[in-house]
Each structure stands twice: as structure tokens, then as C-alpha cells.
Design an enzyme around this catalytic site. Structure first.
Site, PDB file in Angstrom:
ATOM      1  N   ARG A   1      95.526  50.648  72.319  1.00 46.92           N
ATOM      2  CA  ARG A   1      95.821  50.754  70.878  1.00 46.92           C
ATOM      3  C   ARG A   1      97.283  51.181  70.744  1.00 46.92           C
ATOM      4  O   ARG A   1      97.642  52.278  71.150  1.00 46.92           O
ATOM      5  CB  ARG A   1      94.884  51.789  70.253  1.00 46.92           C
ATOM      6  CG  ARG A   1      95.086  51.987  68.755  1.00 46.92           C
ATOM      7  CD  ARG A   1      94.171  53.079  68.235  1.00 46.92           C
ATOM      8  NE  ARG A   1      94.271  53.253  66.805  1.00 46.92           N
ATOM      9  CZ  ARG A   1      95.203  53.998  66.207  1.00 46.92           C
ATOM     10  NH1 ARG A   1      96.106  54.626  66.920  1.00 46.92           N
ATOM     11  NH2 ARG A   1      95.214  54.109  64.892  1.00 46.92           N
TER      12      ARG A   1
ATOM     13  N   LYS B   1     102.419  59.321  71.232  1.00 45.18           N
ATOM     14  CA  LYS B   1     101.753  60.624  71.053  1.00 45.18           C
ATOM     15  C   LYS B   1     102.548  61.796  71.617  1.00 45.18           C
ATOM     16  O   LYS B   1     103.469  61.637  72.411  1.00 45.18           O
ATOM     17  CB  LYS B   1     100.339  60.558  71.617  1.00 45.18           C
ATOM     18  CG  LYS B   1      99.440  59.785  70.643  1.00 45.18           C
ATOM     19  CD  LYS B   1      97.991  59.903  70.937  1.00 45.18           C
ATOM     20  CE  LYS B   1      97.209  59.153  69.833  1.00 45.18           C
ATOM     21  NZ  LYS B   1      95.866  58.821  70.265  1.00 45.18           N
TER      22      LYS B   1
HETATM   23  N1  HH2 Z   1      94.593  57.621  67.871  1.00 46.64           N
HETATM   24  C1  HH2 Z   1      94.927  57.718  66.555  1.00 46.64           C
HETATM   25  C2  HH2 Z   1      94.101  57.141  65.584  1.00 46.64           C
HETATM   26  N2  HH2 Z   1      93.007  56.445  65.924  1.00 46.64           N
HETATM   27  N3  HH2 Z   1      91.545  55.588  67.592  1.00 46.64           N
HETATM   28  C3  HH2 Z   1      91.212  55.473  68.867  1.00 46.64           C
HETATM   29  N4  HH2 Z   1      90.118  54.775  69.228  1.00 46.64           N
HETATM   30  N5  HH2 Z   1      91.957  56.040  69.875  1.00 46.64           N
HETATM   31  C4  HH2 Z   1      93.080  56.768  69.603  1.00 46.64           C
HETATM   32  O1  HH2 Z   1      93.722  57.274  70.554  1.00 46.64           O
HETATM   33  C5  HH2 Z   1      93.477  56.918  68.223  1.00 46.64           C
HETATM   34  C6  HH2 Z   1      92.666  56.308  67.229  1.00 46.64           C
HETATM   35  C7  HH2 Z   1      96.159  58.463  66.163  1.00 46.64           C
HETATM   36  O2  HH2 Z   1      97.272  57.613  66.008  1.00 46.64           O
HETATM   37  P1  HH2 Z   1      97.835  57.068  64.599  1.00 46.64           P
HETATM   38  O3  HH2 Z   1      96.828  56.229  63.902  1.00 46.64           O
HETATM   39  O4  HH2 Z   1      99.133  56.394  64.811  1.00 46.64           O
HETATM   40  O5  HH2 Z   1      98.170  58.383  63.790  1.00 46.64           O
HETATM   41  P2  HH2 Z   1      97.464  59.121  62.581  1.00 46.64           P
HETATM   42  O6  HH2 Z   1      96.131  59.584  63.048  1.00 46.64           O
HETATM   43  O7  HH2 Z   1      98.411  60.249  62.258  1.00 46.64           O
HETATM   44  O8  HH2 Z   1      97.317  58.118  61.460  1.00 46.64           O
END
Ligand code: HH2
Length: 278
Positions: free
Chosen positions: A255, A221
Site C-alpha cells: 500500500r 511512515k
Molecule cells: N496505513 C494507513 C492507513 N490504512 N491500511 C492498511 N491495510 N495498512 C496500513 O499500513 C495502513 C492502512 C496510514 O496511512 P495513510 O492513509 O497515508 O495516513 P492516514 O491514516 O493519516 O490517513
């Protein structure tokens, strides 16, 4: 903690790893790599082989400023991935969505848990989780990804996130979700500046007082970029430092995108945690 997720019982302090499978064209770190359901399912299989305890399948990027994805499109991205994982007997599977219609389709396809970055706040979402009898991750955010960073205004960020998580927890319980099925997440980077994300990592012991298992998603992040100047593709060392901090603070579930590396960091941090004098 003691939570059944599909066929797995997650019991004890962990740490357990949730591996990220993003079936999106535009996720901030891996957008477009796993848009094809076959590639996404193969990626999920790889993460499980690397030691993931469950997979989190998402079809909408929630990075700051991301445009919303229509629910039909989001379901069209995640359902074939979940079906393929199920067909291979792989899991447990979490669906990462803010939308009840997507969660419903995902549960029908075989998802075992709803991971909601909207904190189960959408009308009908908590009721759906209650009715399906599945566990859920209730994450803290303010507003939608498109406008959440404008709402990153706090006096004491740990106290306010804690109070807002407590309210969301109470709301979900009122809607019929048994408290024992809920996992809380402070939402690193969601309506948080880099400094606020760091304050939340430092304040995890205060969030533990809410009495529920914690999940944290620091992987790759932007707070890591803000601290270390690292571009998104080079944030694994910072991610592992955050994973270590979380484990030492007693977080049960992490995660992460890079499961093999996180597994090693989490195992060493857990060994230190468990060797502490009582
Ligand atoms: N962060 C992201 C997505 N889902 N869910 C939970 N519970 N906690 C988090 O910190 C969280 C989440 C963001 O990361 P990512 O899926 O890699 O990116 P994007 O939202 O751009 O798909």
C-alpha cells in the site's frame, strides 16, 4: 495468491500495488490535498495510470493520536469519490474504514474490498463482509488511533502480532468470511514503535506461515523518519527501501502513495526474488 477483487483477479506472487487516495483533511502525509471528490477521483485515475493494481479510498486519518471521525462524515467523504471512480470505469476500489456503516455505504457505491485497520473487530463488520461476498484486508492494531501508541508493548512483537492476526482471522472465518478472501497486514506504525515496525519487516517470513497473502503499508511512515531523520515529505527513498524488503520477503501487496516510484522498486526487487536459486 489468488484473490478476485472486483473485475481483477490478483494471481501469483505479485507484487501488486494498492494506491492510496485519502479524502481527508488531516492524513499525516497528504491531508487536505484530495478532500474535493473530483480531485480525489482524478488522483485515483493518475495512480492507476502509474501502475496501481487497485485504489484504497479512505475518509478518516488513522495516524497516531488522530481524533475519530463520525461515521456520517466519513461516508460523506468516501462515497462521492467511489461513485466518481465507478462512473469513470476505474478500479478495483478498496474502502479504508473501521466502521461497518461506512463500509456498507462504500460497498453500495461500488467498492470491491474492505480494508479494515481495525481487523474486522467492530460489531457487524465481519458479518457485513461475509454477506457482501467481498475480500477484505485484516490489519493488526491495538486500540484506536487516538490511544494505540500507549499499547505498543510487546515481548516478541512478531510472535504476538502473528498470534493476534491468527485470532482475528479465526474470528472473521467464524463470522462467515471464507478464509480465501482474507489478506493479512501486520499494521506498520499501528500500536508499534519504530523499532517494532522494523522488527515486523524483518519478521515477515514468520507472518507468511499464517498461510494468507500479506499486504504491508510502509509508505512515508514515521519509522522511516526515526531511522533516517527525514521529514514526512522526504521519505520516498526510505519507502522504496521498505518496499524492496517486503517484496524480497514475499509480500504480495504494497500500500503506497507514490505508485510510479514504488512500481519500479517493486519490479526490480521481484526480479531479484524470482532469480534466486530455488
Ligand atoms: N496505513 C494507513 C492507513 N490504512 N491500511 C492498511 N491495510 N495498512 C496500513 O499500513 C495502513 C492502512 C496510514 O496511512 P495513510 O492513509 O497515508 O495516513 P492516514 O491514516 O493519516 O490517513
Amino acid at each position: 495468491m489468488r484473490i478476485r477483487i472486483g473485475a481483477r483477479l490478483l494471481e501469483g506472487a505479485g507484487p501488486f500495488l494498492m494506491g492510496v487516495v485519502n479524502a481527508t483533511p488531516d492524513s499525516f502525509s497528504d491531508g487536505g490535498r484530495y478532500l474535493d471528490p473530483e480531485a480525489a477521483a482524478a488522483h485515483g485515475a493518475r495512480l492507476l495510470a502509474e501502475g496501481a493494481d487497485l485504489l484504497d479510498v479512505g475518509g478518516e486519518s488513522t495516524r497516531p493520536g488522530a481524533p475519530p471521525v463520525p461515521e456520517e462524515e466519513e461516508a460523506r467523504r468516501v462515497v462521492p469519490v467511489i461513485e466518481r471512480l465507478r462512473a469513470r470505469g476505474l478500479g478495483p476500489i478498496s474502502v479504508d474504514t473501521r466502521k461497518p456503516a461506512v463500509a456498507r455505504a462504500a460497498l453500495r457505491a461500488g467498492a470491491d474490498l474492505v480494508n479494515d485497520v481495525g481487523g474486522l473487530a467492530a460489531p457487524g463488520m465481519a458479518e457485513l463482509v461475509a454477506e457482501a461476498g467481498v475480500p477484505a484486508v485484516l490489519m493488526h492494531a491495538r486500540g484506536t488511533p487516538a490511544e494505540m501508541q500507549a499499547r505498543a508493548i510487546y515481548g516478541d512483537v512478531v510472535a504476538e502480532v502473528s498470534a493476534e492476526l491468527e485470532e482475528a482471522l479465526a474470528r472473521a472465518v467464524r463470522a462467515g468470511v471464507p478464509e480465501e478472501r482474507l489478506i493479512l497486514d501486520p499494521g506498520i506504525g499501528f500500536a508499534k514503535t519504530a523499532a517494532q515496525s522494523v522488527a515486523l519487516l524483518a519478521g515477515l517470513p514468520r507472518l507468511r506461515r499464517l498461510g494468507r497473502p500479506l499486504l504491508v503499508g510502509p509508505s512515508r511512515k514515521s519509522f522511516i523518519g526515526a531511522i533516517a531523520g527525514a521529514p514526512v515529505g522526504e521519505r520516498l527513498p526510505g519507502t522504496l527501501a521498505a518496499v524492496t524488503a517486503c517484496v524480497l520477503a514475499g509480500v504480495e501487496i504494497l500500500r503506497v502513495h507514490d505508485v510510479a516510484a514504488a512500481r519500479q522498486a517493486a519490479a526490480v526487487a521481484a526480479a531479484v526474488r524470482d532469480a534466486r536459486a530455488p
